[in-house]
Design a protein around this motif. Structure first.
Motif, PDB file in Angstrom:
ATOM      1  N   LEU A  11      28.307  38.291  36.892  1.00 19.36           N
ATOM      2  CA  LEU A  11      28.877  38.681  38.176  1.00 19.36           C
ATOM      3  C   LEU A  11      28.192  39.907  38.777  1.00 19.36           C
ATOM      4  O   LEU A  11      28.191  40.085  39.993  1.00 19.36           O
ATOM      5  N   TYR A  71      36.439  43.305  41.038  1.00 20.67           N
ATOM      6  CA  TYR A  71      36.420  42.143  41.927  1.00 20.67           C
ATOM      7  C   TYR A  71      37.787  41.945  42.583  1.00 20.67           C
ATOM      8  O   TYR A  71      37.888  41.615  43.769  1.00 20.67           O
ATOM      9  N   SER A 119      30.714  43.106  45.392  1.00 26.47           N
ATOM     10  CA  SER A 119      30.968  41.960  44.518  1.00 26.47           C
ATOM     11  C   SER A 119      29.811  40.985  44.751  1.00 26.47           C
ATOM     12  O   SER A 119      29.900  40.106  45.617  1.00 26.47           O
ATOM     13  N   PHE A 175      35.663  34.692  43.321  1.00 20.81           N
ATOM     14  CA  PHE A 175      36.700  35.707  43.098  1.00 20.81           C
ATOM     15  C   PHE A 175      37.689  35.254  42.031  1.00 20.81           C
ATOM     16  O   PHE A 175      38.167  36.057  41.222  1.00 20.81           O
ATOM     17  N   ALA A 180      36.042  35.579  38.743  1.00 18.33           N
ATOM     18  CA  ALA A 180      35.909  36.985  38.366  1.00 18.33           C
ATOM     19  C   ALA A 180      37.119  37.478  37.582  1.00 18.33           C
ATOM     20  O   ALA A 180      37.082  38.553  36.988  1.00 18.33           O
TER      21      ALA A 180
END
Length: 544
Positions: free
Chosen positions: A29, A112, A275, A294, A297
């Motif tokens: 990420l 995130y 992010s 998202f 995450a």
């Protein structure tokens, strides 16, 4: 309290997914952007070096773990081959490194999540401050990991298998989607900070690349709970590293190729997504995919943090069983077959390590974690070569070919990774580790027999202390020093070459310093495993 026994419940698939699940966490990420800003369009190359280095180290440990499967093997083996001083120093470094990873992963989830959950962070200028609510959010995640592990190893293994299988889907979907927005011309942009080979070296540690591979060790740490450790541990290490490498390199390539050209007109240091993958997809007008990122995450770092909390407990358990920590941490719950005392301590440490870094970003945290962890890995090549020399009769279900070349190469690679972390990180880690010797003397100075043991084993461990000092001095003199305080005395690549040559000297010194009779504790005594006859079928043990 009656001592319990570890349960052999984990299959090859479970062990492989433990490795992949702990590797594919927050690294994918964040690390692709960090590596690109440091190394530019060649950022995919250090991923290959990181995979190569970790594979070498993993194969070395595969031989020891197959021959001597132990819970927290990374902490047990140094004590077996080099005695109490080396065993203590590696154990202390493991405690620093391992107990912080679950907190780092919780921090990644919070970072995130702050994009869509208000109140977790406050941005003041260029600084990002975690709020009290943000701290509670991270602590709640760590408690959840703890509860999953506290239940049973079967539940933990099955939950991890399911979560890891789901974790594959989002990175692979991300790769596929970004391929449709791929611009080969982006690879012509090479400007980065610091850029070039030097930037690639820094990216390995500060960028989180090696950090993203550190989870390969899970198959070793869970060796006492594997159904067929001799066969499955080495295979699980290889499979986990190869699968993770393929995912990471592809993610790095598509990230470089998909960034809009206007953002890199002045170089890759202009890419500053909070992010990274989610914000990149939003920039490309792919909001639906950003929503999936998202969501992942939460899943990916949480799965990794869950595994690391379990692995840390095994490491603390092993350290206690070596005699260098409180005995209650080295006990196994009879009903569940879990080191519950070690799990409680792991939860506390994970929370403590997280809170002091409330003003730090992810990349700053992983630099220290990476170096501390590799400080525990570098002993493996020395240990396996020492066992080959001083315990030739040990039954080895898996025997690494070309060990005389691969072991020193693994040691050199590990030393480079530690050195490339830079003076600011190495000075803290080496300083804390050497200062912790006060605790070593406190735990070992019990009676005349213990004092005599310390005296006898000091010569088997002095090489490691000198090794730490060598790396520390080179960190001051070389090109990875803190240039705001020190001047570069030895420029790159000469500093890296000197460190590599020095590493070879310490490798052979370490092998020669090993105990002439390895102190391999019988498996039943070490872990109280349920298969009482296993140690005998594994070739017995070698006692000091």
């Amino acid at each position: 309290m009656e001592q319990g026994k570890f349960r052999r419940k984990l299959s090859l698939l479970d062990l492989t997914l433990l490795g992949v699940g702990s590797m594919v966490g927050s690294g994918w990420l964040f690390a692709s952007q960090t590596a690109a800003t440091m190394a530019g369009s060649i950022a995919w190359i250090p991923w290959l070096f990181g995979a190569f280095a970790v594979m070498l180290i993993g194969l070395v440990y595969g031989e020891m773990a197959a021959a001597i499967p132990r819970a927290g093997g990374f902490v047990r083996y140094p004590d077996y081959t080099h005695g109490s001083l080396v065993g203590y120093l590696i154990g202390f470094a493991s405690m620093m490194a391992y107990s912080s990873v679950a907190g780092v992963e919780a921090e990644a989830v919070r970072s995130y999540a702050s994009s869509y959950i208000p109140g977790l962070e406050i941005i003041k200028g260029t600084a990002t401050n975690v709020t009290f609510v943000g701290d509670l959010f991270q602590i709640a995640l760590l408690v959840l990991f703890f509860l999953i592990n506290y239940w049973s190893v079967r539940v933990f293994g099955k939950i991890n298998t399911i979560v890891t299988a789901l974790k594959f889907i989002v990175p692979l979907l991300t790769i596929l989607v970004l391929l449709f927005h791929f611009h080969p011309s982006n690879f012509a942009v090479t400007t980065a900070s610091p850029g070039g080979i030097h930037g690639a070296m820094q990216a390995l540690t500060t960028g989180g690349l090696v950090f993203s591979f550190l989870g390969f060790r899970q198959a070793v740490d869970f060796g006492a709970e594997a159904r067929n450790p001799q066969r499955d541990i080495p295979r699980a290490i290889v499979f986990a590293v190869l699968l993770s490498t393929l995912i990471y390199v592809m993610l790095q390539l598509v990230f470089i190729g998909a960034v809009p050209h206007n953002l890199i007109a002045n170089g890759w240091q202009g890419v500053t997504f909070k992010s990274p993958f989610a914000n990149l997809l939003e920039t490309l007008g792919l909001g639906w995919m950003a929503v999936i990122i998202f969501a992942d995450a939460i899943l990916s770092p949480s799965g990794t943090g869950n595994i690391y909390l379990a692995g840390t407990a095994r490491t603390l358990f092993a350290w206690a069983r070596n005699g260098y920590f409180y005995s209650v941490i080295g006990k196994i719950d009879k009903r569940t077959g879990l080191p519950r005392g070690a799990l409680w301590l792991t939860l506390i440490l994970s929370i403590v390590w997280t809170l002091p870094f409330r003003f730090s970003m992810w990349s700053g945290l992983v630099n220290a974690v990476t170096s501390a962890t590799v400080m525990t890995y570098m002993i493996g090549p020395v240990g396996v070569a020492a066992l080959r020399r001083y315990a030739p009769e040990l039954h080895r279900p898996y025997k690494l070919k070309g060990l005389h070349i691969l072991a020193p190469a693994a040691f050199v690679c590990a030393t480079w990774i530690i050195y490339w972390a830079g003076w600011q990180t190495d000075s803290l880690l080496i300083g804390f580790t050497l200062a912790s010797l006060i605790l070593y003397f406190a735990f070992m100075d019990k009676d005349a027999a213990s004092r005599q043991r310390m005296k006898n084993e000091w010569k088997s461990g002095i090489w490691l202390i000198v090794y730490y000092l060598f790396v520390g001095v080179m960190s001051v003199l070389g090109s990875f020093t803190n240039t705001a305080v020190y001047h570069i005395v030895i420029a790159n690549p000469w500093d890296t070459i000197i460190v590599g040559v020095g590493a070879l000297v310490f490798y052979y010194w370490g092998v020669a310093s090993a105990l002439r009779v390895p102190r391999i504790v019988d498996e039943a005594e070490a872990e109280e495993v349920s298969d009482a006859g296993y140690a005998a079928s594994n070739g017995g043990s070698i006692q000091a």
